[in-house]
Enzyme design. Structure first.
Site, PDB file in Angstrom:
ATOM      1  N   ASP A   1       0.853  -1.185   0.000  1.00 47.62           N
ATOM      2  CA  ASP A   1       0.000   0.000   0.000  1.00 47.62           C
ATOM      3  C   ASP A   1       0.888   1.233   0.000  1.00 47.62           C
ATOM      4  OD1 ASP A   1      -3.050   0.754   0.737  1.00 47.62           O
ATOM      5  OD2 ASP A   1      -1.652   2.166   1.696  1.00 47.62           O
ATOM      6  N   ILE A   2       0.571   2.191  -0.853  1.00 42.49           N
ATOM      7  CA  ILE A   2       1.369   3.425  -0.907  1.00 42.49           C
ATOM      8  C   ILE A   2       1.055   4.260   0.346  1.00 42.49           C
ATOM      9  CG2 ILE A   2       1.862   5.532  -2.223  1.00 42.49           C
ATOM     10  CD1 ILE A   2       1.043   4.031  -4.750  1.00 42.49           C
TER      11      ILE A   2
ATOM     12  N   GLU B   1      -4.952   2.252  -3.990  1.00 39.33           N
ATOM     13  CA  GLU B   1      -3.494   2.404  -4.004  1.00 39.33           C
ATOM     14  C   GLU B   1      -2.842   1.145  -3.447  1.00 39.33           C
ATOM     15  OE1 GLU B   1      -5.598   4.072  -2.057  1.00 39.33           O
ATOM     16  OE2 GLU B   1      -4.751   4.463  -0.071  1.00 39.33           O
TER      17      GLU B   1
ATOM     18  N   ASP C   1      -2.554   9.691 -10.004  1.00 38.54           N
ATOM     19  CA  ASP C   1      -2.566   8.629 -11.019  1.00 38.54           C
ATOM     20  C   ASP C   1      -1.152   8.398 -11.573  1.00 38.54           C
ATOM     21  OD1 ASP C   1      -5.207   8.199 -10.685  1.00 38.54           O
ATOM     22  OD2 ASP C   1      -5.866   9.088 -12.596  1.00 38.54           O
TER      23      ASP C   1
ATOM     24  N   ASN D   1      -2.752  12.839  -3.189  1.00 35.98           N
ATOM     25  CA  ASN D   1      -3.924  13.268  -3.960  1.00 35.98           C
ATOM     26  C   ASN D   1      -4.406  14.652  -3.529  1.00 35.98           C
ATOM     27  OD1 ASN D   1      -4.459  11.374  -5.917  1.00 35.98           O
ATOM     28  ND2 ASN D   1      -5.661  10.045  -4.567  1.00 35.98           N
TER      29      ASN D   1
END
Lengths: 319, 109
Positions: free
Chosen positions: A182-183, A225, A199, A190
């Site tokens: 997971d980022i 993500e 993106d 964002n």
């Protein structure tokens, strides 16, 4: 690989005079051709060489062309090929039998070459359509299992493949590992830069991810993500090593975006079988998810593995 | 004039002449099942190729020879069959020679 636009016609006839004549007309229409003089030769060459359409003489010295036609059509890889049977004018039964046995069309000998060419063209139209259909199906199939943004496999495909790989690992007692990543603070990326930049980060991270896995592994976009890697024949230790490698790589990468350079880190949870408490693909995912949660709670940008206190223990000691 | 096609026609006529000569030899000897089946095979080839090269009469005569040779092989009464076969073989030779001359093929020695 043969040119996809080229069209290859196989001419199977024992009469050299017929082969020469057909060869001339096909050459003028720019078809690729090759020739076979007997049934045995045809069987060998048609299995070896690429071809789209075969002109098959009904009466071969060593074989009945109709039987050969039937055999060819029974082969699944030849199902889209087109076969024109060559028969005598007075051999009405041959025509019917040839069509019954799988020929797509027939031409009577002696033939007029405008008719010969017209029938080949008609066959080519059908073969081309079938080729197009196969291509479209392939494209659609790929599309249905691919995530549009990252070009990684999608969630559904991963679920299917993981279920299959899990069964296989149980059946053959082989290891299977799973990573969920997971980022970190992706919402902040964002919120700070906007979704378009978000993106771009997703694309770069997924690109690095895809390039670093082995060809036997499977990389998927798991959610927004979140990414997942399925690693058959891989033990927990090796999976952790891989996870650490990709974590470091992302940490060290400066992601160039429209808004300038952006840095990101990822947290990874790793799970693996054999494991005494993991009995399904779903439990394998849950274990990786728990490990990922611990990686987040412990400060992110790190790899955590499922807990193995209970490895090889099937009963708990009395309290 | 389709010179490429004419070249193939010449080649065809030379080969056809050889085939007819072999047919005549089979007729001249005592017919055996083997020689009759060879005769039918050669006639079958000329039947298919003649008209394809534009020589419909070669196909027509060859078809008659094939039919007669097959009838003899099946043991049908030879009544006139051999004579008919001979007639059509002669027709074939004439037709081939005439066509060869038209295309300027040197006559076989």
């Amino acid at each position: 690989m043969p040119d996809p636009k080229s069209f290859t016609v196989a001419v199977v006839d024992d009469d050299a005079a017929i082969r020469r004549l057909v060869r001339l007309f096909l050459k003028r229409e720019h078809y690729e051709t090759f020739e076979c003089t007997t049934g045995d030769e045809a069987k060998a060459m048609l299995a070896e060489l690429p071809w789209d359409l075969a002109i098959l003489d009904r009466r071969l010295p060593d074989a009945d062309g109709a039987v050969l036609c039937h055999e060819l059509k029974a082969n699944p890889s030849f199902r889209t090929r087109y076969i024109i049977m060559l028969t005598g004018e007075d051999e009405q039964e041959d025509k019917v039998e040839g069509l019954e046995l799988g020929a797509d069309d027939y031409i009577t000998k002696p033939f007029q070459y405008p008719e010969l060419l017209a029938r080949i063209r008609a066959g080519k139209r059908i073969v081309d359509l079938q080729k197009e259909l196969l291509e479209t199906n392939k494209r659609l199939e790929l599309l249905s299992i691919t995530d549009g943004l990252t070009k990684l496999y999608n969630h559904r495909y991963l679920q299917d493949e993981l279920a299959r790989a899990f069964d296989e690992s149980q059946r053959y007692q082989r290891p299977l590992s799973f990573c969920l990543m997971d980022i970190d603070f992706f919402k902040k990326i964002n919120d700070t830069y906007g979704h378009a930049i978000g993106d771009e980060v997703l694309k770069t991270v997924s690109g690095l991810f895809r390039e670093s896995i082995r060809s036997t592994d499977l990389a998927a976009r798991y959610g927004g993500e979140e990414f997942a890697a399925m690693m058959p024949e891989t033990e927990l230790g090796d999976a952790i090593t891989f996870a650490e490698k990709i974590r470091t790589m992302i940490e060290e990468t400066v992601i160039e975006t429209q808004a300038g350079p952006v840095r990101a880190t990822i947290s990874i949870g790793v799970s693996s079988v054999p494991h005494s408490r993991i009995h399904s693909a779903k439990e394998l995912i849950v274990a990786a998810d728990k490990a990922l949660y611990r990686a987040k709670r412990n400060g992110r940008n790190q790899v955590q593995a499922e807990k193995r206190r209970d490895v090889n223990r099937t009963t708990r000691p009395a309290a | 004039v389709d010179e490429e096609l004419n070249e193939l026609r010449r080649e065809f006529l030379v080969e056809a002449e050889e085939k007819v000569r072999e047919m005549q030899a089979a007729l001249d000897g005592d017919p055996t099942p083997e020689s009759l089946s060879r005769l039918a095979y050669l006639a079958h080839q000329l039947k298919g190729s003649g008209g394809s090269y534009g020589y419909q009469r070669i196909s027509t005569d060859a078809a008659e020879v094939e039919k007669a040779a097959e009838a003899l092989t099946e043991g049908k009464p030879a009544d006139g069959l051999e004579a008919r076969m001979q007639l059509h073989v002669v027709n074939l030779r004439t037709e081939i020679e005439r066509s060869a001359k038209e295309l300027g093929v040197a006559p076989a020695p």
